[in-house]
Design a protein around this motif. Structure first.
Motif, PDB file in Angstrom:
ATOM      1  N   ASP A  11      -7.470  10.627  13.587  1.00 38.02           N
ATOM      2  CA  ASP A  11      -6.385  10.789  14.554  1.00 38.02           C
ATOM      3  C   ASP A  11      -5.569   9.521  14.769  1.00 38.02           C
ATOM      4  O   ASP A  11      -4.383   9.597  15.118  1.00 38.02           O
ATOM      5  N   ASP A  59      -9.929  18.834  10.218  1.00 34.93           N
ATOM      6  CA  ASP A  59     -10.538  18.023  11.273  1.00 34.93           C
ATOM      7  C   ASP A  59     -11.312  18.942  12.220  1.00 34.93           C
ATOM      8  O   ASP A  59     -11.620  20.089  11.865  1.00 34.93           O
ATOM      9  N   HIS A 114      -0.053  18.396  15.256  1.00 32.64           N
ATOM     10  CA  HIS A 114      -1.154  17.493  14.936  1.00 32.64           C
ATOM     11  C   HIS A 114      -1.426  17.453  13.428  1.00 32.64           C
ATOM     12  O   HIS A 114      -1.520  16.390  12.821  1.00 32.64           O
ATOM     13  N   HIS A 133      -1.208  14.590  10.341  1.00 33.80           N
ATOM     14  CA  HIS A 133      -2.251  14.295   9.347  1.00 33.80           C
ATOM     15  C   HIS A 133      -1.695  14.424   7.924  1.00 33.80           C
ATOM     16  O   HIS A 133      -1.954  13.596   7.053  1.00 33.80           O
TER      17      HIS A 133
HETATM   18 FE   LIG Z   1      -7.124  15.388  13.990  1.00 35.01          FE
END
Ligand SMILES: [Fe+2]
Length: 590
Positions: free
Chosen positions: A341, A148, A125, A129
């Motif tokens: 996201d 995040d 993830h 980003h």
């Molecule tokens: Fe995120």
């Protein structure tokens, strides 16, 4: 090589398509499904991307999902069973080699798209980003920060990226902070406590903070302790987000800060309770800022690099971003148009292209317009069918006319070209108005956006004029390209820019270069020629609770049921027959 990136199942699902290393299109599912923050599998966005590029799923070389579902599952399971690790952890070195693990999401993608399982890949993830932040920025070497709420385990990573002279690229994530220690979750906990929607309304906390004083900063610091290695830990006793989905703060949190705000109670900033909420927002905002400044100072010292690329939902906090630019030592800070996201769809595709397939570096166009294109004929057709006044004007006449309408106090719905990828309207799906009058701001809040008065509207201006009106530090204009920084309005202009100046004298300004949105740029120039102030109020083209409009028909339907006076797409201009300045359609009809 054709790579489709997907983000889904948590928040703001999206799809993005990369062909030979360059983005072709990207769109959030919500813009097509019309469900705000749609997190479902983005089949609409995928179909649109493939249709736009005239590709069949079988033409794809890879489909990449933006996180490792198994790891996320492991985190959720582990959190339910035991206490947590602390502080920094080494970033797993095996990251690049472990793309392609077998998890259930592979089956969904494979069956939904009809692509073989061996073409389905996964990125971490935070790697997604990091990739969208680094590879969309015009820099060859940069430090990278992502922050995040949480991905799989990581909530914050630091590292660096490089486009090497041999055409290869690299992203190295050095260290990470793991769940439940999370700046995003800390801020979201206060978002919930202050009666706003988590993962949606964090920007309201930032807006409210400007009305308060950071009188509770010491209390907030009791919740998040800095560690000697430059990281932080949250103090679990004050939180419940790691043990239950019901509530994010604990009774101890309430003991410390007082009763939570009921979401249905309006915030009265004249009352002691209203001021407490504002002070609370100011306090968590201050602690977020000082923590980020401290971490980025350390990252600057460690890397010695001039540029910072910042991704993750926390990078939407423009006040914090401006402080990072001013105080971290980095000369330039790049925040992509979609740091949250949704942007991970593009990031996952870029990461896989550059690092997994080791494709040569390619320049990514420096704009945000990757969505569906508006069709002016569709607007003209719908408006004529509906009995509205439709005009077709050549470009210069249209620009002059819109400048006239804005000067008269009219509110303009502005659709131009491809829609923005990310949460901000950057001049292609915007509502525009004169920047000087508070009554216009109030009319926008009341008749169109239906939102809290404490939330400011943003200005847009030209690169050439920005310094005249705003106190931009070196690198400020770059941060303002995608509205990622909040900067002071020069004191002598605050009164004349009252509709776009926040209560603390700041503005989340967009600084526009001609190449990025030439039509809006021409309008700003024309408006400036007539008024001496090439600045406009620019807010996203949507009403409360709905996604930003995408196609002409959505723009038209929105225009018909709210207080927008004029609507534009291409050469087509629609005037609301019965509306005038100061009136909504409803009032005019009545
Ligand atoms: Fe995120």
């Amino acid at each position: 090589m054709k790579i489709l990136g997907i983000s889904a199942h948590y928040h703001d699902s999206a799809a993005a398509l990369l062909v030979d290393g360059v983005p072709v299109c990207a769109v959030q599912e919500e813009r097509l499904s019309r469900h705000k923050h749609d997190s479902s599998f983005p089949i609409g966005a995928i179909e649109w991307c493939l249709g736009r590029a005239a590709l069949a799923p079988s033409d794809l070389d890879a489909v990449v999902f933006y996180e490792r579902s198994m790891l996320k599952f492991e985190r959720i399971l582990t959190c339910a069973l035991r206490a947590f690790p602390h502080s920094w952890r080494s970033f797993p070195q095996a990251i690049k080699n472990s793309l392609g693990e077998k998890v259930w999401i592979r089956g969904i993608i494979s069956s939904q798209l009809g692509v073989p399982g061996n073409k389905v890949f996964f990125t971490d993830h935070h790697a997604a980003h990091a990739a969208v932040a680094f590879f969309t920025a015009p820099t060859r070497r940069a430090a990278i920060l992502t922050a995040d709420g949480v991905g799989e385990w990581a909530t914050l990573t630091i590292g660096h990226g490089e486009r090497r002279p041999d055409g290869r690229s690299d992203i190295t994530l050095l260290r990470e902070i793991r769940y439940p220690h999370s700046l995003g979750m800390l801020y979201s906990t206060f978002t919930a406590y202050l009666g706003f929607a988590v993962n949606e309304d964090e920007y309201k906390v930032m807006g409210l903070a400007a009305y308060g004083r950071a009188t509770m900063s010491d209390k907030v610091r009791r919740l998040i302790r800095r560690t000697s290695d430059g990281a932080f830990v949250i103090v679990p006793d004050y939180f419940e987000y790691h043990t239950t989905a019901r509530q994010s703060y604990s009774s101890r949190f309430i003991d410390l800060f007082g009763p939570a705000r009921n979401p249905y109670d309006p915030i009265d900033l004249e009352s002691p309770e209203g001021r407490r909420y504002a002070d609370c927002a100011a306090s968590v905002q201050q602690v977020l800022e000082e923590t980020l400044v401290d971490i980025t100072r350390g990252l600057h010292r460690e890397t010695g690099l001039a540029d910072l690329c910042f991704g993750g939902g926390v990078a939407l906090n423009g006040v914090a971003n401006a402080r990072i630019l001013a105080e971290s030592g980095f000369e330039r800070v790049f925040v992509p148009s979609a740091p949250g996201d949704a942007g991970c769809a593009l990031g996952a595709a870029l990461y896989t292209d550059r690092l997994y397939f080791q494709q040569p570096d390619r320049e990514v166009p420096d704009h945000a317009f990757w969505g569906p294109t508006v069709d002016a004929r569709e607007l003209a057709h719908a408006a004529r069918e509906d009995g509205q006044a439709v005009e077709e004007l050549d470009e210069s006449a249209l620009i002059e006319r819109i400048a006239d309408e804005l000067i008269t106090g009219r509110i303009v719905g502005w659709m131009d070209g491809a829609s923005e990828f990310g949460p901000r309207a950057l001049g292609h799906r915007s509502i525009l108005a004169a920047p000087h009058a508070r009554d216009i701001r109030d009319r926008l809040n009341r008749d169109i956006k239906h939102r809290e008065e404490f939330r400011p509207f943003a200005p847009v201006t030209t690169m050439e004029s920005a310094d005249r009106f705003f106190e931009l530090p070196a690198g400020g204009a770059r941060l303002a390209r995608f509205m990622s920084g909040v900067f002071p309005v020069r004191p002598e202009w605050r009164e004349r820019l009252a509709a776009v100046t926040h209560v603390d004298g700041s503005a989340r300004v967009q600084v526009l270069e001609r190449d990025m949105a030439p039509r809006l740029y021409a309008l700003l120039e024309e408006y400036g020629r007539r008024t001496g102030v090439p600045v406009l109020l620019n807010t996203s083209f949507n009403v409360a609770g709905e996604p930003i409009v995408n196609h002409a028909l959505e723009g038209y339907l929105t225009f018909r049921r709210c207080g927008i006076d004029v609507l534009v797409a291409g050469p087509t201009l629609v005037m609301k027959r019965v509306a005038g300045p100061g009136k909504s359609l409803k009032e005019a009809v009545a």
